[in-house]
Design an enzyme around this catalytic site. Structure first.
Site, short mmCIF file in Angstrom:
data_model
loop_
_atom_site.label_atom_id
_atom_site.label_comp_id
_atom_site.label_asym_id
_atom_site.label_seq_id
_atom_site.Cartn_x
_atom_site.Cartn_y
_atom_site.Cartn_z
N TYR A 55 43.30 -36.28 23.89
CA TYR A 55 44.63 -36.23 23.29
C TYR A 55 44.92 -34.82 22.78
O TYR A 55 45.71 -34.11 23.35
CB TYR A 55 44.76 -37.27 22.16
CG TYR A 55 46.16 -37.37 21.61
CD1 TYR A 55 47.12 -38.09 22.29
CD2 TYR A 55 46.53 -36.73 20.42
CE1 TYR A 55 48.42 -38.18 21.80
CE2 TYR A 55 47.81 -36.81 19.93
CZ TYR A 55 48.76 -37.54 20.63
OH TYR A 55 50.04 -37.62 20.15
N SER A 59 50.99 -39.78 26.28
CA SER A 59 51.93 -39.08 25.41
C SER A 59 51.57 -37.60 25.38
O SER A 59 51.63 -36.93 26.41
CB SER A 59 51.91 -39.71 24.01
OG SER A 59 53.00 -39.29 23.25
N ASP A 79 60.95 -46.53 27.21
CA ASP A 79 60.26 -45.57 26.34
C ASP A 79 61.31 -44.64 25.73
O ASP A 79 61.83 -43.75 26.40
CB ASP A 79 59.23 -44.77 27.14
CG ASP A 79 58.34 -43.93 26.24
OD1 ASP A 79 58.68 -43.76 25.05
OD2 ASP A 79 57.30 -43.44 26.72
N HIS A 129 56.72 -47.00 24.83
CA HIS A 129 55.70 -45.97 24.72
C HIS A 129 54.30 -46.57 24.64
O HIS A 129 53.31 -45.85 24.80
CB HIS A 129 55.98 -45.09 23.51
CG HIS A 129 55.31 -43.76 23.55
ND1 HIS A 129 55.52 -42.85 24.57
CD2 HIS A 129 54.44 -43.17 22.69
CE1 HIS A 129 54.80 -41.77 24.34
NE2 HIS A 129 54.13 -41.94 23.22
#
Length: 704
Positions: free
Chosen positions: A463, A543, A626, A661
């Site tokens: 991430y 994301s 989303d 999302h």
């Protein structure tokens, strides 16, 4: 696999000059809302048909779908919350699309179903989001999420009868649920968006309101707003004794806040008068608890790894006093339960908890079950107990009850498993990034493979952004990959919050390349150490992690065999034009400022695809609802991938309908997406289903 014929995608002659550079954006029309643009909807349908035909033909797909259903087929409980005489908690019997909410009178009372989100929509895509009982336990306030959107509808139930009240609040987003007494609550909302802009329009002018039970939303009282600063966001919490409302204001995603306090005891006299407590947007402040006019916070003010401080508002010119000093480990959160402080720390991205007295003196360590993540510890002063959960890569979440008098923990809800956790080993390794920085990484694989030092197809996850820490948690998708004979790795790269403010700052803005270097170095380490073979490495991220995947594939396409970019931020020159994207400038910078533009242009996944270079197999995944990272990011990126000369490996996009999302996604959609993704990555990393039992499951029998 047969050769893929990608759908034809219209290219427009859109070119803009930015700081002396011509920026082409031929697929800008794909930014249009799929709900309102027939051409975009048609493109989505054609792309899904091509992807569906390919994914359905993958030989491993059926096995992964079946195994994920079995791995999820166990009773799961959420953390209990006590209010008045009642205990509230969520429960999923196994494969229900959404968890139900139950209530029982007394800890050992008979459970009674209070909310069943599975009855709210035929497709299971309407979810129970947050919920909060009133202090006396008479009412339950809850938020409803539809189709994965960030918008929430707030509703109320009578706990004793189960009847729905007429109260309904709309256009809430990024809100806490905070009861102010037992007759009303505080919440955050935005103005009602103009028609047709709800899922793409920028979010400005968030404000805090008070809703009194039994009244329409139109009569809600404005509590706090900043019309001179429409970009500010505001949330509110109320201390458990109901005395103080604490307003936290921010300018973006950075944990840099201002604090204001409303004394609810004097509301009849002073109205919603807010007293400034912290100004300047410089530091993080996390409310722990309040009692009377005393407040406690976890903060990184003058302590990059956080400490516990308190203040007594009753004292004139009150200042902050330190209760627990900064330590080497990161102090993530704190709770006051009974007459004790429970502080949750992070050591090399794994949880451990310490118990202190209210005077700041350490009482004892709280023993956890190995490398994992502990959460919960909610309660209020005077409570004799608290509940917490513990999970790890090979341990689904279990709930424990902690007796605060004896310090003894006992299971409240433990899952019945369909695999043997002892068959897998979780280890933490450290490796050097490009600049020599030491980076931690968790590696999970079958014990037998680790002992034999056998290289396995490996799924690497990352991430690296927004001060968010990746910690060990259970995932049925990852466990299915492990049982099929693969290894899983998770790199705690810079940009996250694993080591506090410095770690975050080292992977954002002008330093964002460090994030990508850390992730590339993780892949190189896995190959060099013989954990995965060359040609056997897959990567995945969602994301900001989707951005990570897109950027590193452009920079090192030779390193990876396959990649899954989930709901990613792919156009770094226009991310701030949609919904919540404007908040992200704290991490990414401003596209309209030249210095930031140069950095963003250098790594933007959409703008740096290298035609003429062989790319790994690519699966881009997104969803039509989303409204956090709008799907236009993935649409444009996938169209550009398919138009480029990147070799013969597939470059597909999978677009879910009635999903967003990630949060609120029904179980059946999660299983289908997981099976598609794992089968795709298995196909291109050489992960073949084994012929022996792994983790107590006969893999070959299931494959047949």
């Amino acid at each position: 696999m047969p050769k893929i014929t990608y759908p034809e995608t219209r290219r427009d002659d859109v070119v803009e000059q930015q700081f002396g550079e011509a920026i082409a954006d031929p697929y800008r029309w794909l930014e249009n809302d799929v709900r309102n643009d027939r051409e975009v909807a048609d493109w989505v349908e054609r792309e899904n048909r091509v992807s569906r035909a390919y994914l359905d033909g993958l030989p491993q797909r059926a096995w992964f779908a079946d195994r994920m259903r079995e791995l999820l087929g166990y009773e799961r409980f959420g953390l209990p919350v006590k209010a008045g005489p009642y205990y509230f908690y969520t429960r999923n019997s196994g494969l229900q699309n959404q968890a139900q909410l139950f209530v029982r009178k007394g800890l050992h009372g008979t459970p009674r179903l209070l909310l069943d989100p599975n009855a709210w929509a035929k497709d299971g895509a309407t979810a129970l989001d947050a919920w909060e009982p009133s202090d006396d336990g008479r009412h339950l306030l809850y938020s409803v999420q539809d189709g994965g959107s960030d918008w929430r509808i707030l509703r109320v139930r009578d706990v004793a009868t189960g009847a729905a009240l007429a109260d309904e609040v709309r256009w809430a987003k990024f809100t806490n649920l905070a009861w102010a007494g037992n007759e009303g609550f505080l919440y955050s909302r935005f103005p009602e968006p103009a028609e047709g802009t709800a899922f793409q329009g920028l979010n400005y002018n968030q404000a805090i309101y008070y809703h009194r039970l039994g009244t329409p939303q139109a009569r809600d009282e404005l509590v706090y707003a900043t019309p001179d600063h429409p970009d500010y966001s505001h949330s509110v919490q109320v201390t458990h004794d109901g005395r103080l409302a604490v307003i936290t204001s921010a300018t973006g995603t950075d944990a840099r806040y201002e604090l204001r306090v409303i004394d609810l005891a004097h509301r009849a006299r002073d109205g919603w008068k807010a007293r400034a407590l912290v100004t300047g947007f410089t530091d993080d402040w996390k409310l722990v608890e309040g009692a009377g006019e005393k407040l406690w916070f976890v903060t990184n003010w003058q302590a990059p790894r956080y400490r516990l401080v308190g203040i007594d508002l009753a004292k004139r010119d009150a200042g902050w006093s330190e209760l627990v000093a900064e330590r080497e480990d990161i102090l993530e959160k704190g709770d006051i339960v009974g007459d004790q402080l429970i502080l949750n720390y992070l050591h090399d991205a794994a949880s451990h908890a310490l118990v202190y007295g209210l005077d700041g003196r350490k009482a004892r360590d709280l023993t956890l079950n190995g490398i994992g993540t502990a959460s919960g510890f909610r309660g209020r002063p005077g409570d004799p107990e608290t509940f917490y959960s513990f999970t790890s890569f090979n341990q689904p979440s279990a709930v424990y009850r902690l007796n605060l008098t004896t310090g003894h923990s006992e299971p409240f809800a433990e899952p019945a498993l369909t695999f043997d956790p002892a068959a897998f080993v979780v280890e933490q390794r450290f490796y050097s990034s490009r600049d020599g920085t030491r980076i931690p990484m968790f590696i999970v694989r079958a014990k037998a493979a680790a002992k034999a030092r056998r290289a396995l197809p490996t799924l690497l996850y990352g991430y690296g952004g927004f001060d968010i820490s990746l910690t060990p948690t259970f995932s049925s998708q990852r466990m299915a990959w492990l049982e099929a004979g693969g290894a899983f790795a998770m790199a705690n790269i810079r940009g996250g919050g694993e080591y506090g403010r410095e770690w975050h700052d080292a992977g954002r803005g002008a330093n964002k390349q460090n994030t990508f270097d850390d992730f590339i170095a993780a892949g190189e380490f896995l190959i060099a150490e013989g954990i995965t073979p060359r040609g056997g490495l897959a990567i995945q991220g969602g994301s900001n992690g989707g951005l990570l995947v897109g950027a590193v594939v452009n920079q090192r396409p030779d390193l990876f065999a396959a990649a899954n970019a989930q709901v990613g931020v792919m156009d770094m020159l226009r991310f701030d034009r949609f919904t919540a994207g404007r908040y992200w400038v704290d991490d990414y910078g401003y596209p309209d400022r030249e210095a930031d533009f140069r950095v963003l242009r250098a790594y933007s996944p959409y703008h740096n695809i290298r035609s003429g270079v062989k790319y790994p197999a690519m699966l881009v995944t997104t969803a039509d609802t989303d409204d956090r990272v709008v799907p236009g990011h993935s649409f444009k990126y996938a169209a550009a991938l398919q138009a480029a000369d990147l070799g013969d490996k597939p470059r597909l996009i999978r677009i879910e309908t009635r999903a967003g999302h990630g949060s609120g996604k029904p179980t059946d959609k999660a299983i289908e997406e997981g099976a598609d993704t794992l089968a795709f990555l298995a196909e291109w990393t050489g992960l073949a289903l084994p012929e022996a039992k792994v983790g107590g499951f006969d893999v070959q029998k299931k494959a047949n």
